[in-house]
Enzyme design. Structure first.
Site, PDB file in Angstrom:
ATOM      1  N   CYS A 387      16.844  28.585   2.047  1.00 56.43           N
ATOM      2  CA  CYS A 387      17.283  28.004   3.316  1.00 56.43           C
ATOM      3  C   CYS A 387      17.922  26.621   3.075  1.00 56.43           C
ATOM      4  CB  CYS A 387      16.134  27.950   4.309  1.00 56.43           C
ATOM      5  SG  CYS A 387      16.721  27.865   6.015  1.00 56.43           S
ATOM      6  N   HIS A 516      14.466  33.148   4.303  1.00 60.29           N
ATOM      7  CA  HIS A 516      13.252  32.783   3.571  1.00 60.29           C
ATOM      8  C   HIS A 516      12.623  34.027   2.938  1.00 60.29           C
ATOM      9  CE1 HIS A 516      12.741  28.588   4.959  1.00 60.29           C
ATOM     10  NE2 HIS A 516      13.375  29.013   6.039  1.00 60.29           N
ATOM     11  N   GLU A 518      10.464  34.257   0.754  1.00 64.68           N
ATOM     12  CA  GLU A 518       9.033  34.080   0.429  1.00 64.68           C
ATOM     13  C   GLU A 518       8.101  34.741   1.436  1.00 64.68           C
ATOM     14  OE1 GLU A 518      11.161  31.651   1.301  1.00 64.68           O
ATOM     15  OE2 GLU A 518      10.231  30.100   2.537  1.00 64.68           O
TER      16      GLU A 518
HETATM   17  N1  GLN Z   1      17.273  22.205   8.192  1.00 67.14           N
HETATM   18  C1  GLN Z   1      18.038  23.381   7.913  1.00 67.14           C
HETATM   19  C2  GLN Z   1      18.481  24.083   9.186  1.00 67.14           C
HETATM   20  O1  GLN Z   1      17.915  23.895  10.213  1.00 67.14           O
HETATM   21  C3  GLN Z   1      17.275  24.326   7.017  1.00 67.14           C
HETATM   22  C4  GLN Z   1      16.064  24.898   7.664  1.00 67.14           C
HETATM   23  C5  GLN Z   1      15.089  25.487   6.683  1.00 67.14           C
HETATM   24  O2  GLN Z   1      15.141  25.190   5.489  1.00 67.14           O
HETATM   25  N2  GLN Z   1      14.188  26.309   7.160  1.00 67.14           N
HETATM   26  O3  GLN Z   1      19.394  24.846   9.164  1.00 67.14           O
END
Ligand code: GLN
Length: 539
Positions: A387, A516, A518
């Protein structure tokens, strides 16, 4: 059979692994051939975990159906090897919100809506609905917090009411802590006795006590608990500290916990099978080869203590992938803010076999993370960006490979000239209106893989589904410039509008995912990207 409900409550103090204990009770019953689901009740006012800082609360676990839940839902998924969805998570805030909503909709037939019974009734309805949806024989319901707290009293009231309604189908288990004060040198049962008495005063009598402690509980203390807590002495179950949480169901099963629970419900095991887990253990115990993985995050520190809870799914996914590759991952936390202050320190990264930049928000430590990513790219160190880790890798590539100036994410610098990561169009208004709770791009979305990519090779299929939690995205205005310089858009949304995975093909392993992965890793089913990342790290 009728649904059986097993409530798990905490005694003495929090943080002793009630979630893992609940998941393990579920696992043992599942291994006896029963269908199990698990529910988490959190006593705070927040409607979901999404609005809390991870150092406050730990990881925000995202479900397939897009709920931002407590990290224990992740434990349930990993132990039970099944997806758990939004109906299985509730908070005080969520419960009150629906009671108030129903009152506004005249659903209480003109009655006076009261804290008791209407709030516990709402809790019970939610529990029953989740059990129905899952078609579960057993529903494990973990009540957050510790008995005696003001906050969870209405949930205890729900247990009492449900038990009055269906006494043969409800059981309560207490997970309690038994300290061994160093100056005393003896395991003490008194705090647990007091916790049980407090629980009794709410009309609830636990059938089992899971005795969390540094050591196994002995016969003398079992008898004490039996005398003072009204349980058969063999229902005091030993739950000593373990070096690997996946051993806990095995420990419970070895003490016959599953069979004893079944007996209390007049049921018998349909099968005996924790064999795959036992096999995993026999294997892990023989592993000695280590692989050093650095994680560059920022939510570690709370006062003088380090809290790895913020990244629990990432940590578990790395372990699962390590075991699948016959290595023991050694995890080291990297504070990237140090690289910003002392750029020479970045050289420490050459001691690592792989680096992960996990999800994150805001600008603290971001430049240091970008430095770490650059170091991995230039020195062929396997890199997995999750992400934010994908977004920052995109920025690094735009700055240092494509040579674009003044590049950033709009999240970090809204006024930069080249926002290669920008806010998603539908998020703009939400942020402007401060409509922030549960409004990110959340939950499972499909993604189509490029067949030449490492990701495709890892998954072994073209269409995948992964879970998201973000407001920003790869800015398509920069696609051409980036791909011309060698960035591979390895995964796109089916309409090809959203970049979901980036890769650098001529690197050992350089993969960034907008999702994600994970969240979907399980002990016996490691996530393909983590598995391949660790494989590359070993080579
Ligand atoms: N801050 C970034 C966004 O909002 C990544 C979010 C995250 O890593 N879950 O897009």
């Amino acid at each position: 059979m009728t649904h059986k409900f097993i409530f798990v409550v905490g005694g003495v103090m929090s943080g002793v692994g009630k979630g893992v204990a609940s998941a393990s009770i579920g696992k043992v019953l599942q291994s006896k051939g029963y269908k199990v689901t698990a529910i988490k009740i959190d006593p705070y006012i927040n409607v979901d975990a999404g609005t809390m800082n991870p150092t406050e609360h730990g990881e925000v676990f995202v479900t397939d159906d897009g709920d931002e839940t407590d990290q224990d839902i992740g434990n349930y998924e990993r132990f039970l090897d099944q997806d758990i969805n939004s109906p299985n998570y509730m908070t005080t805030g969520r419960v009150y919100l629906s009671v108030i909503q129903r009152e506004r909709n005249l659903e209480y037939d003109g009655k006076c809506v009261e804290v008791v019974p209407h709030v516990p009734e709402e809790v019970i309805n939610r529990i029953k609905k989740a059990a129905d949806l899952a078609g579960a024989d057993f529903t494990i319901i973990e009540v957050g917090g510790t008995v005696g707290e003001y906050q969870n009293i209405l949930f205890l009231e729900a247990i009492r009411i449900l038990r009055t309604e269906i006494p043969d189908d409800v059981m309560t288990i207490m997970v309690s802590y038994l300290p061994i004060p160093s100056k005393v040198g003896e395991m003490k049962t008194k705090p647990t006795q007091n916790a049980v008495r407090t629980l009794n005063s709410t009309g609830i009598f636990p059938s089992f006590i899971l005795c969390r402690s540094a050591m196994p509980i002995d016969e003398i203390r079992r008898k004490k608990l039996a005398t003072f807590c009204n349980i058969p002495k063999d229902n005091a179950i030993s739950a000593p500290d373990v070096d690997n949480i996946y051993k806990i169901p095995i420990n419970f099963d070895n003490q016959g916990l599953g069979d004893k629970i079944l007996q209390s419900f007049n049921l018998s095991p349909q099968q005996k099978d924790l064999q795959d887990w036992r096999n995993l253990f026999n294997k892990i115990e023989k592993l000695d080869k280590k692989v050093k993985i650095g994680i560059a995050g920022k939510y570690f520190a709370t006062g003088d203590f380090t809290l790895a809870d913020s990244y629990i799914s990432v940590i578990e996914a790395i372990k699962h992938a390590g075991w699948a590759n016959n290595v023991l991952p050694e995890l080291i936390w990297l504070n990237t803010e140090e690289y910003e202050q002392n750029p020479g320190k970045i050289e420490e990264l050459n001691k690592f076999s792989g680096i992960i930049v996990p999800g994150g928000f805001g600008s603290r430590g971001v430049e240091g993370k970008i430095m770490a990513i650059q170091y991995c790219r230039e020195n062929n160190i396997p890199y997995l960006g999750l992400c934010y880790g994908m977004q920052l890798a995109t920025i690094e590539f735009a700055r240092n490979v494509v040579g674009i100036e003044d590049v950033n994410s709009e999240e970090v610098n809204p006024n930069c000239k080249n926002p290669v990561i920008h806010i998603m169009p539908d998020q703009k208004k939400k942020v402007a209106d401060k409509d922030m709770g549960g409004t990110m791009r959340l939950g499972a979305y499909p993604c189509v893989l490029n067949e030449t990519s490492k990701s495709f090779e890892a998954y072994g299929q073209k269409e995948i589904s992964e879970r998201h939690r973000h407001r920003y995205e790869f800015n398509n205005d920069y696609r051409q410039q980036m791909t011309e310089k060698g960035l591979l858009l390895a995964g796109l949304s089916p309409d090809e509008n959203l970049v979901e995975i980036i890769e650098i093909p001529d690197h050992k392993f350089f993969v960034g995912t907008q999702f994600h992965p994970e969240f979907k890793s399980r002990p016996l089913k490691p996530h393909p990207l983590f598995r391949e990342f660790i494989k590359a790290a070993i080579n």
